[in-house]
Design an enzyme around this catalytic site. Structure first.
Site, PDB file in Angstrom:
ATOM      1  N   PHE A  14      36.362  27.313  41.754  1.00  8.10           N
ATOM      2  CA  PHE A  14      36.893  28.466  41.034  1.00  8.10           C
ATOM      3  C   PHE A  14      38.360  28.660  41.412  1.00  8.10           C
ATOM      4  O   PHE A  14      38.700  28.663  42.603  1.00  8.10           O
ATOM      5  CB  PHE A  14      36.078  29.709  41.386  1.00  8.10           C
ATOM      6  CG  PHE A  14      36.338  30.868  40.483  1.00  8.10           C
ATOM      7  CD1 PHE A  14      35.751  30.946  39.233  1.00  8.10           C
ATOM      8  CD2 PHE A  14      37.189  31.893  40.889  1.00  8.10           C
ATOM      9  CE1 PHE A  14      35.997  32.029  38.397  1.00  8.10           C
ATOM     10  CE2 PHE A  14      37.433  32.980  40.055  1.00  8.10           C
ATOM     11  CZ  PHE A  14      36.840  33.043  38.808  1.00  8.10           C
ATOM     12  N   ASP A  67      31.480  29.582  49.708  1.00 10.53           N
ATOM     13  CA  ASP A  67      31.588  30.679  48.758  1.00 10.53           C
ATOM     14  C   ASP A  67      30.247  30.756  48.025  1.00 10.53           C
ATOM     15  O   ASP A  67      29.842  29.801  47.348  1.00 10.53           O
ATOM     16  CB  ASP A  67      32.739  30.424  47.771  1.00 10.53           C
ATOM     17  CG  ASP A  67      32.982  31.627  46.868  1.00 10.53           C
ATOM     18  OD1 ASP A  67      32.020  32.377  46.604  1.00 10.53           O
ATOM     19  OD2 ASP A  67      34.128  31.808  46.423  1.00 10.53           O
ATOM     20  N   TYR A  76      29.087  41.313  41.768  1.00 14.11           N
ATOM     21  CA  TYR A  76      28.841  41.677  40.355  1.00 14.11           C
ATOM     22  C   TYR A  76      28.168  40.586  39.534  1.00 14.11           C
ATOM     23  O   TYR A  76      27.934  40.751  38.362  1.00 14.11           O
ATOM     24  CB  TYR A  76      30.150  42.118  39.672  1.00 14.11           C
ATOM     25  CG  TYR A  76      31.324  41.159  39.803  1.00 14.11           C
ATOM     26  CD1 TYR A  76      31.413  40.010  39.024  1.00 14.11           C
ATOM     27  CD2 TYR A  76      32.349  41.406  40.711  1.00 14.11           C
ATOM     28  CE1 TYR A  76      32.483  39.147  39.145  1.00 14.11           C
ATOM     29  CE2 TYR A  76      33.428  40.558  40.844  1.00 14.11           C
ATOM     30  CZ  TYR A  76      33.489  39.427  40.055  1.00 14.11           C
ATOM     31  OH  TYR A  76      34.549  38.567  40.189  1.00 14.11           O
ATOM     32  N   LYS A  77      27.858  39.445  40.157  1.00 13.23           N
ATOM     33  CA  LYS A  77      27.192  38.366  39.406  1.00 13.23           C
ATOM     34  C   LYS A  77      25.676  38.529  39.558  1.00 13.23           C
ATOM     35  O   LYS A  77      25.116  39.476  39.035  1.00 13.23           O
ATOM     36  CB  LYS A  77      27.710  37.011  39.886  1.00 13.23           C
ATOM     37  CG  LYS A  77      29.182  36.818  39.489  1.00 13.23           C
ATOM     38  CD  LYS A  77      29.824  35.602  40.085  1.00 13.23           C
ATOM     39  CE  LYS A  77      31.284  35.517  39.611  1.00 13.23           C
ATOM     40  NZ  LYS A  77      32.108  34.686  40.471  1.00 13.23           N
ATOM     41  N   ARG A  98      28.695  27.887  28.728  1.00 14.81           N
ATOM     42  CA  ARG A  98      27.983  28.127  29.988  1.00 14.81           C
ATOM     43  C   ARG A  98      26.897  29.180  29.798  1.00 14.81           C
ATOM     44  O   ARG A  98      27.139  30.229  29.213  1.00 14.81           O
ATOM     45  CB  ARG A  98      29.005  28.594  31.020  1.00 14.81           C
ATOM     46  CG  ARG A  98      28.513  28.636  32.426  1.00 14.81           C
ATOM     47  CD  ARG A  98      29.664  28.975  33.368  1.00 14.81           C
ATOM     48  NE  ARG A  98      30.104  30.347  33.193  1.00 14.81           N
ATOM     49  CZ  ARG A  98      30.695  31.084  34.146  1.00 14.81           C
ATOM     50  NH1 ARG A  98      30.917  30.553  35.322  1.00 14.81           N
ATOM     51  NH2 ARG A  98      31.068  32.310  33.917  1.00 14.81           N
TER      52      ARG A  98
HETATM   53  C1  LIG Z   1      33.427  34.866  40.508  1.00  8.89           C
HETATM   54  C2  LIG Z   1      34.076  34.127  41.616  1.00  8.89           C
HETATM   55  C3  LIG Z   1      35.114  34.713  42.342  1.00  8.89           C
HETATM   56  C4  LIG Z   1      35.619  36.061  41.966  1.00  8.89           C
HETATM   57  O1  LIG Z   1      36.608  36.551  42.809  1.00  8.89           O
HETATM   58  P1  LIG Z   1      37.124  38.041  42.624  1.00  8.89           P
HETATM   59  O2  LIG Z   1      37.959  38.278  43.812  1.00  8.89           O
HETATM   60  O3  LIG Z   1      35.932  38.930  42.494  1.00  8.89           O
HETATM   61  O4  LIG Z   1      37.894  38.091  41.345  1.00  8.89           O
HETATM   62  C5  LIG Z   1      35.648  33.984  43.404  1.00  8.89           C
HETATM   63  N1  LIG Z   1      35.195  32.750  43.705  1.00  8.89           N
HETATM   64  C6  LIG Z   1      34.195  32.163  43.006  1.00  8.89           C
HETATM   65  C7  LIG Z   1      33.727  30.804  43.392  1.00  8.89           C
HETATM   66  C8  LIG Z   1      33.631  32.829  41.933  1.00  8.89           C
HETATM   67  O5  LIG Z   1      32.653  32.242  41.225  1.00  8.89           O
END
Ligand SMILES: *Cc1c(COP(=O)(O)O)cnc(C)c1O
Length: 432
Positions: A129, A199, A224-225, A391
């Site tokens: 990401f 992560d 939030y996921k 996705r």
């Molecule tokens: C969704 C996600 C994020 C989100 O980071 P925010 O700080 O909440 O914007 C970070 N890393 C990964 C791998 C994600 O999937």
């Protein structure tokens, strides 16, 4: 071939089916985006209302003590710990995933610099990401290190050597849904003398995670996921107890102080993971997050994450089977791992040329039909290596087999009628 009737039977026999009633799901929607923003728990409105009217509105500042606001980061952290194989007192809720990565990567680099100053590399995946890569890029600059990105999972073993300081991976890849073997990779990195950060943004609440069993060094994750904490919900951070107190984390705010209410001019870090807090917790957001986390803990009596994983795999396998049978001839390819052990709780599809450029519009047409997934842009410089993807996340707490069947039926119709060509599906919005 699996029929819609077969799916109805599987839903009727599904012991996890009742968990769906924990949520307010809009009628007529098949929500396959819980990997990006989880759905609304029924308890969240009442709980947030109570915090606003009673705890804030009436009890005002007393609520830091009387309603336990000050304990929220640790209390919700202890609940999330149960989902990711950490012990109580080792994990806190705070800030965002990006900020927490900054904290743990800084700490990991300082540990590595102290113990093995010759190690100059941070390694991650090019398909990680982007925010993770951006944060690592910044810290690599600060410390005079190099961020090395591998193009495939197979290239990781060769990077595990005397040059590696920190291996930073996302447990489930946000694009492909590839699920890393956390235990094996962590062991191999440790054998090479490196530290590992995981992560868990697409892992926590999606697949069983055993941080202590894997002997990981640091972990962060998203609220939030799959944790259903609400838009912009706070994130979480975990440090193995052997590391938690070795260094200050760089954002040494007062909530991570050993005695914040003594208001001393000098920083004295709190013991353990508590020092990974920075500023005042976002109480309203934490209240909603706790409702979301509780929807996963409700599955504990039914087999917990292992049972959810079984259903998640059954859902993604069904989706893959139906897409292969019905959509392959329409130019659709499965871009996620077909082996169950390598697949998270999502399935990505890509469209073969010349349909490739229609990927965004196909997702929009599906959304208009009530099938909500999302589009993730590929690498325009190398679409072969990183194609545009459609996705779809499958959250076993509330998705059923018949919904999977219907989602594929809609995809067949969108493609076979070329509905995606309509003008309104081809206008890009700010957020995809
Ligand atoms: C969704 C996600 C994020 C989100 O980071 P925010 O700080 O909440 O914007 C970070 N890393 C990964 C791998 C994600 O999937």
């Amino acid at each position: 071939m699996t029929t819609r009737q077969d799916c109805d039977v599987r839903d009727a026999e599904d012991p996890l089916r009742e968990l769906r009633h924990q949520f307010d799901l809009p009628a007529g929607v098949i929500y396959l985006d819980g990997n990006s923003l989880g759905v609304l728990p029924k308890t969240a409105l009442g709980r947030v209302q109570q915090v606003i009217t009673q705890e804030w509105g009436h009890d005002l500042i007393k609520s830091w003590n009387s309603a336990g606001w000050i304990d929220l980061p640790a209390r919700i952290g202890n609940k999330i710990a149960r989902l990711v194989g950490a012990d109580a007192g080792e994990l806190v809720v705070a800030d965002s995933t990006s900020l927490n990565l900054y904290k743990v990567l800084s700490a990991a680099l300082r540990i590595s610099r102290a113990d093995a100053p010759a190690r100059k590399l941070i390694v991650s995946e090019r398909s990680n990401f982007p925010t993770d890569l951006y944060i690592a890029e910044s810290l690599a600059q600060q410390h005079g290190l190099t961020l090395k990105l591998v193009d495939s999972v197979d290239e990781i073993p060769a990077t595990l050597n005397g040059e590696l300081a920190v291996l930073m991976l996302t447990g489930v890849n946000y694009r492909t849904g590839y699920l890393h073997d956390m235990q094996a990779i962590t062991a191999a990195a440790h054998a090479a003398g490196a530290l590992v950060i995981w992560d868990l943004a697409h892992s926590a609440g999606a697949v069983p995670v055993d941080l202590k069993g894997a002997d990981a060094d640091f972990a962060i994750g998203c609220g939030y996921k799959y944790l259903n904490g609400g838009p912009g919900a706070p994130a979480f951070v975990w440090a193995h107890p052997r590391h938690a107190e070795r260094f200050w984390q760089p954002l040494s705010g007062w909530m991570g102080h050993a005695a914040p209410f003594q208001f001393t001019p000098n920083y004295q870090p709190a013991p353990g993971i508590q020092r990974y807090l920075c500023g005042t917790p976002a109480v309203l957001s934490m209240a909603a997050l706790e409702c979301g986390v509780d929807t996963l803990l409700a599955a504990e009596a039914m087999g917990g994450m292992q049972a959810l994983r079984q259903k998640s795999l059954a859902l993604t396998e069904l989706f893959i089977e139906l897409v292969d049978e019905r959509c392959a001839k329409l130019g659709v390819r499965v871009a996620s791992p077909r082996q169950a052990a390598q697949r998270g709780s999502q399935v990505c599809l890509s469209l073969a040329a010349p349909l490739e450029q229609a990927s965004y519009a196909v997702v929009q047409a599906l959304i208009a039909r009530g099938v909500i997934g999302d589009f993730r842009a590929g690498d325009p410089a190398d679409l072969q290596a990183m194609p545009h993807i459609l996705r779809f996340g499958f959250t076993p707490l509330y998705i059923g087999y018949t919904e999977v069947y219907d989602a594929v039926e809609h995809l067949v119709q969108v493609l076979s009628t070329q509905e995606w060509k309509q003008e309104q599906f081809n206008q890009k919005a700010a957020v995809t």
